[in-house]
Design a protein around this motif. Structure first.
Motif, PDB file in Angstrom:
ATOM      1  N   GLU A   3       0.843  -1.194   0.000  1.00  0.00           N
ATOM      2  CA  GLU A   3       0.000   0.000   0.000  1.00  0.00           C
ATOM      3  C   GLU A   3       0.879   1.245   0.000  1.00  0.00           C
ATOM      4  N   LEU A   4       0.501   2.242  -0.800  1.00  0.00           N
ATOM      5  CA  LEU A   4       1.259   3.485  -0.853  1.00  0.00           C
ATOM      6  C   LEU A   4       1.091   4.264   0.449  1.00  0.00           C
ATOM      7  N   PRO A   5       2.118   5.018   0.848  1.00  0.00           N
ATOM      8  CA  PRO A   5       1.998   5.817   2.077  1.00  0.00           C
ATOM      9  C   PRO A   5       0.970   6.914   1.879  1.00  0.00           C
ATOM     10  N   PRO A   6       0.302   7.317   2.954  1.00  0.00           N
ATOM     11  CA  PRO A   6      -0.693   8.379   2.817  1.00  0.00           C
ATOM     12  C   PRO A   6      -0.027   9.700   2.471  1.00  0.00           C
ATOM     13  N   ILE A   7      -0.652  10.456   1.587  1.00  0.00           N
ATOM     14  CA  ILE A   7      -0.137  11.775   1.233  1.00  0.00           C
ATOM     15  C   ILE A   7      -0.572  12.789   2.291  1.00  0.00           C
ATOM     16  N   ILE A   8      -1.694  12.549   2.895  1.00  0.00           N
ATOM     17  CA  ILE A   8      -2.231  13.419   3.953  1.00  0.00           C
ATOM     18  C   ILE A   8      -1.922  12.762   5.288  1.00  0.00           C
ATOM     19  N   ASP A   9      -1.333  13.518   6.210  1.00  0.00           N
ATOM     20  CA  ASP A   9      -0.919  12.926   7.483  1.00  0.00           C
ATOM     21  C   ASP A   9      -1.943  13.078   8.605  1.00  0.00           C
ATOM     22  N   LEU A  10      -3.143  13.530   8.278  1.00  0.00           N
ATOM     23  CA  LEU A  10      -4.289  13.606   9.198  1.00  0.00           C
ATOM     24  C   LEU A  10      -4.156  14.661  10.296  1.00  0.00           C
ATOM     25  N   ARG A  11      -3.171  15.561  10.184  1.00  0.00           N
ATOM     26  CA  ARG A  11      -3.074  16.649  11.151  1.00  0.00           C
ATOM     27  C   ARG A  11      -3.863  17.869  10.697  1.00  0.00           C
ATOM     28  N   ASP A 149       8.685   3.041  -4.198  1.00  0.00           N
ATOM     29  CA  ASP A 149       9.092   1.811  -3.524  1.00  0.00           C
ATOM     30  C   ASP A 149       8.675   1.883  -2.050  1.00  0.00           C
ATOM     31  N   PRO A 150       7.384   1.681  -1.768  1.00  0.00           N
ATOM     32  CA  PRO A 150       6.867   1.844  -0.405  1.00  0.00           C
ATOM     33  C   PRO A 150       7.535   0.945   0.633  1.00  0.00           C
ATOM     34  N   GLU A 151       8.142  -0.131   0.205  1.00  0.00           N
ATOM     35  CA  GLU A 151       8.787  -1.033   1.162  1.00  0.00           C
ATOM     36  C   GLU A 151      10.058  -0.463   1.760  1.00  0.00           C
ATOM     37  N   THR A 152      10.528   0.657   1.237  1.00  0.00           N
ATOM     38  CA  THR A 152      11.736   1.283   1.787  1.00  0.00           C
ATOM     39  C   THR A 152      11.435   1.979   3.108  1.00  0.00           C
ATOM     40  N   GLY A 153      10.174   2.174   3.411  1.00  0.00           N
ATOM     41  CA  GLY A 153       9.791   2.837   4.655  1.00  0.00           C
ATOM     42  C   GLY A 153       9.479   4.300   4.419  1.00  0.00           C
ATOM     43  N   ASN A 154       8.958   4.933   5.446  1.00  0.00           N
ATOM     44  CA  ASN A 154       8.617   6.349   5.350  1.00  0.00           C
ATOM     45  C   ASN A 154       9.825   7.179   5.725  1.00  0.00           C
ATOM     46  N   PHE A 155      10.038   8.246   4.982  1.00  0.00           N
ATOM     47  CA  PHE A 155      11.138   9.170   5.239  1.00  0.00           C
ATOM     48  C   PHE A 155      10.564  10.404   5.896  1.00  0.00           C
ATOM     49  N   PRO A 156      11.433  11.184   6.539  1.00  0.00           N
ATOM     50  CA  PRO A 156      10.945  12.410   7.201  1.00  0.00           C
ATOM     51  C   PRO A 156      10.332  13.387   6.236  1.00  0.00           C
TER      52      PRO A 156
END
Length: 156
Positions: A3-11, A149-156
């Motif tokens: 699954e792709l990381p969310p573009i919106i961080d819900l803040r 490449d979503p498996e690389t993890g989320n970056f800051p």
């Protein structure tokens, strides 16, 4: 497929997200700026929108979605040391007179925006501009890499 990381961080509120979209569309269409949302700065703050213009100028836009959002925020002056121009952005229904008259002001909805009041031009020192441009370059690359490449993890 991951699954792709969310573009919106819900803040952000729905109103703030609409203003953000309009600001970014406006800056791109009217001023040829490339924009970043939610940019961490060296002072620990996070800028709502950072725009980079075709000549390397850097604008920061602080989104205020309501009167109370503006009234409780006392951190906005800390953004000014990281940009050439600083703006508040507001939804069309929010009274423009609540904002300081000596700061830039943009009105935006989910489709477009307009500058109501131009910000003063206060050029960044060269070393700070270089550091911020390097940060934005790496941030943009990290965000694209995460999407590719979503498996690389989320970056800051």
């Amino acid at each position: 497929m991951a699954e792709l990381p969310p573009i919106i961080d819900l803040r952000q509120s729905p109103t703030a997200l609409r203003v953000q979209r309009g600001v970014m569309r406006f800056l791109r269409a009217a001023h040829d700026f490339c924009c970043y949302a939610e940019v961490p700065l060296a002072n620990g703050r996070r800028a709502d929108v950072v725009g980079v213009g075709p000549k390397g100028e850097i604008w920061i836009v602080e989104i205020k979605s309501s009167l109370i959002d503006f009234q409780v925020d006392h951190k906005w002056p800390a953004y000014k040391e990281f940009c050439d121009r600083f703006f508040f952005a507001k939804p069309p229904e929010l009274d423009p007179d609540i904002f300081p008259f000596d700061e830039g002001l943009i009105s935006a909805d989910g489709h477009d925006g307009a500058i109501l009041r131009m910000s003063a031009d206060t050029p960044l020192p060269g070393a700070r501009r270089r550091a911020l441009m390097l940060k934005l370059t790496r941030l943009g690359a990290d965000r694209i890499h995460t999407l590719m490449d979503p498996e690389t993890g989320n970056f800051p």
